[in-house]
Scaffold this motif. Structure first.
Motif, PDB file in Angstrom:
ATOM      1  N   TRP A  66       2.513   1.793  -3.423  1.00 51.05           N
ATOM      2  CA  TRP A  66       1.373   2.217  -4.411  1.00 51.05           C
ATOM      3  C   TRP A  66       1.385   3.810  -4.394  1.00 51.05           C
ATOM      4  O   TRP A  66       1.340   4.463  -5.189  1.00 51.05           O
ATOM      5  N   ARG A  67       1.439   4.236  -3.047  1.00 45.54           N
ATOM      6  CA  ARG A  67       1.351   5.704  -2.957  1.00 45.54           C
ATOM      7  C   ARG A  67       2.422   6.417  -3.367  1.00 45.54           C
ATOM      8  O   ARG A  67       2.326   7.459  -3.797  1.00 45.54           O
ATOM      9  N   LYS A 113       0.163   1.396 -12.582  1.00 45.41           N
ATOM     10  CA  LYS A 113      -0.811   2.274 -12.235  1.00 45.41           C
ATOM     11  C   LYS A 113      -1.308   3.008 -13.108  1.00 45.41           C
ATOM     12  O   LYS A 113      -0.844   3.808 -13.981  1.00 45.41           O
ATOM     13  N   TYR A 142      -7.702  -1.691  -4.558  1.00 41.36           N
ATOM     14  CA  TYR A 142      -6.943  -1.067  -5.488  1.00 41.36           C
ATOM     15  C   TYR A 142      -7.167  -1.278  -6.862  1.00 41.36           C
ATOM     16  O   TYR A 142      -6.737  -0.627  -7.951  1.00 41.36           O
ATOM     17  N   LEU A 149       4.658  -1.090 -10.970  1.00 39.33           N
ATOM     18  CA  LEU A 149       5.029  -1.697  -9.665  1.00 39.33           C
ATOM     19  C   LEU A 149       5.412  -3.154  -9.927  1.00 39.33           C
ATOM     20  O   LEU A 149       4.890  -3.915 -10.672  1.00 39.33           O
ATOM     21  N   GLU A 179       0.988  -1.075  -0.255  1.00 39.33           N
ATOM     22  CA  GLU A 179      -0.073   0.094   0.007  1.00 39.33           C
ATOM     23  C   GLU A 179       0.666   1.228  -0.064  1.00 39.33           C
ATOM     24  O   GLU A 179       0.624   2.218  -0.727  1.00 39.33           O
ATOM     25  N   GLU A 201      -7.384   1.245  -9.825  1.00 40.68           N
ATOM     26  CA  GLU A 201      -6.311   1.873 -10.309  1.00 40.68           C
ATOM     27  C   GLU A 201      -5.281   1.094 -10.938  1.00 40.68           C
ATOM     28  O   GLU A 201      -4.123   1.692 -11.217  1.00 40.68           O
ATOM     29  N   VAL A 202      -5.464  -0.234 -11.040  1.00 44.51           N
ATOM     30  CA  VAL A 202      -4.212  -1.200 -11.545  1.00 44.51           C
ATOM     31  C   VAL A 202      -4.690  -1.522 -12.876  1.00 44.51           C
ATOM     32  O   VAL A 202      -5.918  -1.845 -13.272  1.00 44.51           O
TER      33      VAL A 202
END
Length: 454
Positions: free
Chosen positions: A213-214, A293, A245, A222, A210, A248-249
């Motif tokens: 990802w930020r 992302k 998420y 990623l 997490e 967003e992926v």
């Protein structure tokens, strides 16, 4: 040492009885040994290299494990000893990786960090983060010896690393895990394994994913990897992540794998996955996954500067620093404490911003301290690929002399020019020494000296 009973039972549940039996049998065979050659010094590798690691541009297997400590080519940074399976992450990097900004979230001891530094090139930047203070020192030593000058080593947890929100083109997470993939080469990993530890590792991996990802910008890549077999820490980590998420992926470009390599490929949502098992692929246990992302995900705000860590170098000293570099026009100079550093100009501002937010232990090239207008060089400068060897005499030592130097023993003064010398063996840099008349001051760091005998 026998494999843990519950580990074997878990494998049977996950793979089936026959597959589990084949894997367990492979875990009781000798492990493979592999190295990855330095892009600029690899030709000087003195090892009898066996066949190439097929998924790695510079990887080679060895027919046996030599004494790396007593190999002057190893001490000179001609290669990195890196498990073959883990070299596969090279294949997961985006095609436009040159010049990228990459966060290696759990970086020690530095195998993947040096691989990433090679990939991003002089115009790129690798931020190698490690939470463990002892392990981060070994990481910094390996970064210095690799000598590309495009890495910043930071110490902190994943939340601290993610403070630079939406800042990275690539985030690579080689997550702390239960280490099942190391059972073939590490009896301690077998001894310490437990189902409780698997659950603890999985929870830690969720937090790291997490935070990683930020830190990743929209459109960025990623990479996730572990050295374990169990689904809870591998596919399960991805599934738990996607539960929050998934919107967003998106899929990264397909990574083509030759079936002859024995890698088991799969999918978890948008992630393409790769599983290495030693009864199928020539390497230790390893799991990797890649996704992107979405470019539609907005960027975060970078925090305001907390402190100024890097200060300017006195104008009169810049001329002396430039003298030591092949391409000084490519570099930006600064001070951290009493030490002069050089950074490639393309990423110098990024390193400055990073140092204002995180605990940066090392970055760029530590050049040394200036006394009375002359540079007393740091060990890192000896290994820097951009060192100007015409700036000082080069003392070429034979292997026995070089090992004496690396042990901080005496070496005959007639091998050195008067004053500061670069010490080398078969052209590979080892460090510095200073001759004053008939005496030689060995400047090799005490912390790095060889203690092992032949």
């Amino acid at each position: 040492m026998l494999l843990p009973d519950r580990f074997v039972a878990r494998l049977r549940e996950q793979l089936g009885a026959d597959e589990a039996e084949s894997l367990c049998a492979a875990l009781d065979t000798p492990p493979s040994v592999a190295v990855r050659l330095h892009p600029m010094r690899g030709a000087a590798c003195s090892l009898p290299l066996a066949e190439a690691v097929p998924w790695s541009e510079r990887g080679h297997y060895l027919s046996e494990r030599p004494s790396f400590t007593l190999d002057t080519a190893f001490q000179g940074g001609a290669y990195y000893v890196q498990e073959a399976s883990s070299q596969f992450v090279e294949r997961l990097l985006p095609a436009d990786i040159a010049g990228a900004r990459l966060l290696d979230m759990c970086a020690a001891p530095g195998g993947k960090t040096t691989l990433y530094a090679t990939a991003v090139g002089a115009s790129g930047l690798v931020v190698a983060n490690e939470i463990d203070r002892k392990r981060v020192l070994a990481l910094a030593d390996n970064v210095r010896k690799w000598g590309l000058g495009n890495v910043a080593v930071t110490c902190g947890d994943s939340a601290a690393a993610a403070r630079m929100e939406s800042w990275y083109d690539v985030v690579a997470i080689d997550a702390p895990c239960s280490g099942e993939g190391m059972f073939r080469k590490d009896d301690q990993a077998r001894e310490e394994w437990s189902e409780q530890n698997v659950r603890l590792c999985a929870a830690r991996q969720d937090e790291i994913l997490e935070n990683g990802w930020r830190a990743l910008k929209g459109g960025g890549t990623l990479l996730y990897s572990t050295c374990t077999f169990n689904r809870e820490e591998d596919e399960g980590s991805l599934e738990r992540f996607l539960a929050s998420y998934a919107d967003e992926v998106e899929e990264a470009p397909e990574v083509v794998v030759d079936p002859a390599w024995g890698i088991v490929t799969g999918r978890v949502g948008a992630f393409q996955t790769f599983r290495f098992m030693p009864h199928k692929a020539r390497g230790e246990g390893f799991f990797a996954a890649v996704a992107r992302k979405s470019s539609e995900v907005g960027g975060g705000r970078l925090p305001k500067a907390k402190r100024a860590v890097i200060t300017p170098v006195a104008k009169g000293d810049v001329t002396e620093l430039k003298r030591w570099l092949q391409e000084p026009e490519r570099m930006t100079f600064g001070m951290a404490g009493d030490t002069c550093y050089a950074w490639f100009a393309e990423q110098a501002e990024a390193v400055k911003r990073l140092s204002e937010q995180l605990s940066v232990l090392y970055s760029g090239v530590a050049m040394g301290q200036i006394f009375k207008g002359k540079l007393k060089p740091e060990q890192a400068l000896a290994h820097f690929v951009g060192l100007n060897r015409e700036a000082l005499p080069v003392a070429e030592l034979n292997r026995d002399e070089a090992l004496a130097y690396l042990r901080k023993q005496e070496v005959a003064a007639d091998r050195f020019g008067e004053g500061m010398n670069l010490v080398a063996c078969e052209t590979l840099p080892l460090g510095f020494a200073k001759r004053i008349g008939a005496r030689v001051n060995n400047l090799y760091p005490n912390a790095l000296r060889i203690l092992k005998n032949d």
